[in-house]
Design a protein around this motif. Structure first.
Motif, short mmCIF file in Angstrom:
data_model
loop_
_atom_site.label_atom_id
_atom_site.label_comp_id
_atom_site.label_asym_id
_atom_site.label_seq_id
_atom_site.Cartn_x
_atom_site.Cartn_y
_atom_site.Cartn_z
N UNK A 3 41.50 42.30 37.86
CA UNK A 3 40.73 42.83 36.74
C UNK A 3 40.81 41.96 35.49
N UNK A 4 41.92 41.23 35.35
CA UNK A 4 42.14 40.41 34.16
C UNK A 4 42.40 38.98 34.57
N UNK A 5 41.71 38.04 33.94
CA UNK A 5 41.94 36.63 34.22
C UNK A 5 43.19 36.16 33.48
N UNK A 6 43.98 35.36 34.13
CA UNK A 6 45.17 34.80 33.53
C UNK A 6 44.88 33.38 33.06
N UNK A 7 45.55 32.96 32.00
CA UNK A 7 45.37 31.60 31.50
C UNK A 7 45.75 30.61 32.61
N UNK A 8 44.87 29.65 32.82
CA UNK A 8 45.12 28.63 33.84
C UNK A 8 44.69 29.03 35.23
N UNK A 9 44.26 30.30 35.40
CA UNK A 9 43.82 30.76 36.72
C UNK A 9 42.54 30.04 37.10
N UNK A 10 42.45 29.64 38.35
CA UNK A 10 41.28 28.92 38.82
C UNK A 10 40.38 29.90 39.56
#
Length: 188
Positions: A3-10
């Motif tokens: 549900x939430x994008x994480x920093x650095x997630x591709x």
């Protein structure tokens, strides 16, 4: 993806098929249609008749004007800014006050109209409300600018207000908040 994008997630996004992607032709300028803008307003603004716009934008006669639509318009020499007309200015070297800047940002998000019960309803609200869509675009640009300033060593305190696209809400924001120490107010 979650549900939430994480920093650095591709994340992976599909490629747009070549026939769906429109090429940008340097011989033309482009204009984004604003909410509630019709052919008459475009004639006044761009000095272009409906027939001229339809000729440059195939399918426009069938679909009609829609907020957010990008129209191809004749290239305007007045609108074109070339580097030969201006010399570069280094604005970074002119920064001499590194104190925290207080900015008030007033945008017509109209969050009172957004249904937050589900992600799909929230997405639908963004798509269907041109004011919310434009406000989010503008807000994203402000966040990019704040991030760039932070990298230069400047600190920004950003207060964001939802004007709801109502003059009385703007008046209430101005009376209910202390703008004495605000360095700038930005609104749309």
């Amino acid at each position: 993806m979650g549900d939430v994008l994480q920093e650095g997630q591709q994340i992976y996004v599909p490629n747009i098929a070549a026939e769906e992607e429109k090429e940008i032709d340097e011989k033309y300028s482009y204009y984004k249609v604003l909410p509630k803008e019709g052919f008459y307003r475009l004639k006044v603004k761009l000095n272009l008749e409906k027939e001229e716009l339809e000729k440059l934008n195939p399918g426009l006669d069938e679909s009609g004007l829609k907020a957010g639509m990008i129209l191809k318009i004749p290239f305007s020499e007045a609108a074109a800014i070339t580097s030969e007309n201006f010399e570069a200015t280094n604005l970074i070297s002119g920064i001499n006050d590194y104190s925290t800047k207080h900015i008030a940002l007033m945008l017509p998000f109209r969050l009172n109209r957004v249904e937050f019960d589900s992600i799909s309803e929230t997405k639908k609200s963004i798509v269907n409300d041109p004011y919310l869509d434009a406000s989010l675009d503008f807000y994203s640009g402000v966040l990019v600018a704040v991030d760039s300033l932070k990298k230069l060593g400047l600190s920004i305190k950003l207060d964001v207000y939802d004007t709801k696209y109502q003059p009385n809400t703007v008046a209430r924001i101005l009376t209910d908040n202390d703008f004495e120490n605000v360095d700038a107010v930005i609104g749309l």
